[in-house]
Design an enzyme around this catalytic site. Structure first.
Site, mmCIF file in Angstrom:
data_model
loop_
_atom_site.group_PDB
_atom_site.id
_atom_site.type_symbol
_atom_site.label_atom_id
_atom_site.label_comp_id
_atom_site.label_asym_id
_atom_site.label_seq_id
_atom_site.Cartn_x
_atom_site.Cartn_y
_atom_site.Cartn_z
ATOM 1 N N GLN A 34 9.761 38.068 1.896
ATOM 2 C CA GLN A 34 9.082 36.883 2.409
ATOM 3 C C GLN A 34 10.006 35.664 2.300
ATOM 4 O O GLN A 34 10.548 35.380 1.234
ATOM 5 C CB GLN A 34 7.780 36.624 1.647
ATOM 6 C CG GLN A 34 6.926 35.525 2.272
ATOM 7 C CD GLN A 34 5.637 35.292 1.519
ATOM 8 O OE1 GLN A 34 5.651 34.611 0.498
ATOM 9 N NE2 GLN A 34 4.542 35.842 2.010
ATOM 10 N N CYS A 64 2.191 28.578 1.890
ATOM 11 C CA CYS A 64 2.291 27.979 0.553
ATOM 12 C C CYS A 64 1.850 26.521 0.600
ATOM 13 O O CYS A 64 2.391 25.718 1.366
ATOM 14 C CB CYS A 64 3.717 28.073 0.024
ATOM 15 S SG CYS A 64 3.920 27.272 -1.590
ATOM 16 N N LYS A 103 2.376 34.990 7.231
ATOM 17 C CA LYS A 103 1.218 34.633 6.413
ATOM 18 C C LYS A 103 0.979 33.136 6.558
ATOM 19 O O LYS A 103 1.912 32.331 6.460
ATOM 20 C CB LYS A 103 1.423 34.968 4.941
ATOM 21 C CG LYS A 103 0.164 34.642 4.123
ATOM 22 C CD LYS A 103 0.294 34.923 2.642
ATOM 23 C CE LYS A 103 -1.043 34.601 1.962
ATOM 24 N NZ LYS A 103 -0.972 34.656 0.498
ATOM 25 N N ASN A 166 -7.071 37.379 3.235
ATOM 26 C CA ASN A 166 -6.637 37.041 1.878
ATOM 27 C C ASN A 166 -7.490 35.899 1.335
ATOM 28 O O ASN A 166 -7.827 34.973 2.063
ATOM 29 C CB ASN A 166 -5.150 36.647 1.917
ATOM 30 C CG ASN A 166 -4.651 36.067 0.608
ATOM 31 O OD1 ASN A 166 -4.174 34.947 0.575
ATOM 32 N ND2 ASN A 166 -4.748 36.812 -0.468
ATOM 33 N N GLY A 190 -3.670 38.617 -4.371
ATOM 34 C CA GLY A 190 -2.634 37.888 -5.091
ATOM 35 C C GLY A 190 -3.044 37.567 -6.507
ATOM 36 O O GLY A 190 -2.770 38.313 -7.441
ATOM 37 N N ARG A 191 -3.772 36.450 -6.686
ATOM 38 C CA ARG A 191 -4.074 35.973 -8.041
ATOM 39 C C ARG A 191 -4.901 36.959 -8.855
ATOM 40 O O ARG A 191 -4.780 37.012 -10.083
ATOM 41 C CB ARG A 191 -4.810 34.629 -7.949
ATOM 42 C CG ARG A 191 -3.917 33.476 -7.498
ATOM 43 C CD ARG A 191 -4.709 32.196 -7.321
ATOM 44 N NE ARG A 191 -5.714 32.324 -6.267
ATOM 45 C CZ ARG A 191 -6.814 31.599 -6.182
ATOM 46 N NH1 ARG A 191 -7.082 30.696 -7.111
ATOM 47 N NH2 ARG A 191 -7.662 31.761 -5.182
#
Length: 300
Positions: A34, A64, A103, A166, A190-191
């Site tokens: 990525q 992000c 993403k 997501n 993810g988290r």
């Protein structure tokens, strides 16, 4: 799986940390590298360099939300310049021979949730899949992820590429709900993996059988935490290996009674042997204890 996102500027300048992130082990595959950045030429050059590491795909991070990234126009900052986003994506697709994916988020802020249009434009550049996080950049990670627009993209008759959802998937039941309600082709987690690496096993088992596996007991968690720590020490340099493990170690044993003092020790010591000693003490004290019981069977 994906690498940590890699700065295009760092990669083209042969920055040590950026180059290290290109390392891929066969057991990790399929693996995507990525990249993020705000300049087309730098991103294209970085993508060509990344392709030499033989990943299975290149993923472009337009999601992000961190200020130091977005203020330069990278990450989710690109959502403020959709024409540049599309131009950059097309240039990268044309520069490499492996699949390129993206993403991103629902939009820059609550007044600009333009992901349906953005997804169409990105698809037209030649990407092979899109992952959408169910928050705007302005929301960061606050509040509940909104999956309705993810579903709108998936159900848009113009969209032919896979759509991956997501945001807030933290259990097998939630994973199945997202598949059933919104029809996505895949989910990204993810988290919720922090200190819970078994979540992937649990979800796959539930999707296949409808059975919720029991939460690992403390002995199982301790052994996994020790292995995780050993891997971190092997693959990362010095204190970084300890610092990046802290959130994981805290979550591994979340829910244990009267754990505050022990948790504080795990989060403050920088000595690997001391951390191992603490984990082994937790293992000896709690053994087969489970912080959560999950044995129900659900119809799916």
């Amino acid at each position: 799986m994906y690498t940590e996102f890699i700065s295009s500027d760092g990669l083209i300048r042969d920055g040590k940390k950026s180059v290290q992130k290109l390392d891929i082990n066969d057991f990790e595959r399929p693996m995507g590298i990525q990249l993020y950045g705000h300049l087309i030429d730098a991103m294209v050059e970085a993508a060509v360099i990344a392709e030499e590491a033989k990943p299975d795909l290149i993923d472009i991070n337009f999601g992000c939300p961190v200020k130091k990234i977005t203020i330069r126009g990278a990450g989710a900052g690109m959502l403020r310049n959709i024409p540049l986003m599309a131009e950059m994506t097309r240039a990268i697709v044309n520069a490499v021979s492996i699949p390129v994916t993206v993403k991103t988020r629902l939009g820059w802020d609550e007044e600009n949730k333009n992901i349906v249009e953005v997804a169409e434009r990105l698809q037209d550049t030649g990407i092979k899949a899109i992952t959408i996080h169910g928050r705007t950049r302005a929301r960061l990670y606050r509040g509940e992820a909104d999956w309705t627009l993810i579903g709108a993209v998936k159900n848009n008759p113009r969209i032919k590429i896979p759509v991956i959802g997501n945001g807030d998937i933290d259990s097998p039941v939630k994973a199945r709900e997202m598949f059933n309600r919104y029809g996505v082709d895949g989910i990204m987690i993810g988290r919720a993996t922090v200190g819970r690496p078994w979540i992937f096993r649990d979800i796959r088992h539930y999707l296949s059988t409808g059975e919720l596996l029991p939460e690992p007991n403390v002995t199982e968690k301790a052994e996994l935490a020790l292995f995780h720590l050993s891997q971190s020490l092997e693959f990362k340099e010095g204190p970084r290996a300890i610092y990046e493990m802290r959130r994981h170690l805290s979550n591994y044993f979340k829910g244990l009674p009267d754990f505050k003092e022990t948790r504080l020790k795990l989060l403050t010591t920088t000595d690997a042997d001391e951390i191992k000693r603490i984990i082994n003490e937790i293992k000896q004290q709690w053994g087969n204890f489970r912080t959560e019981e999950r044995t129900s069977v659900y119809n799916i």
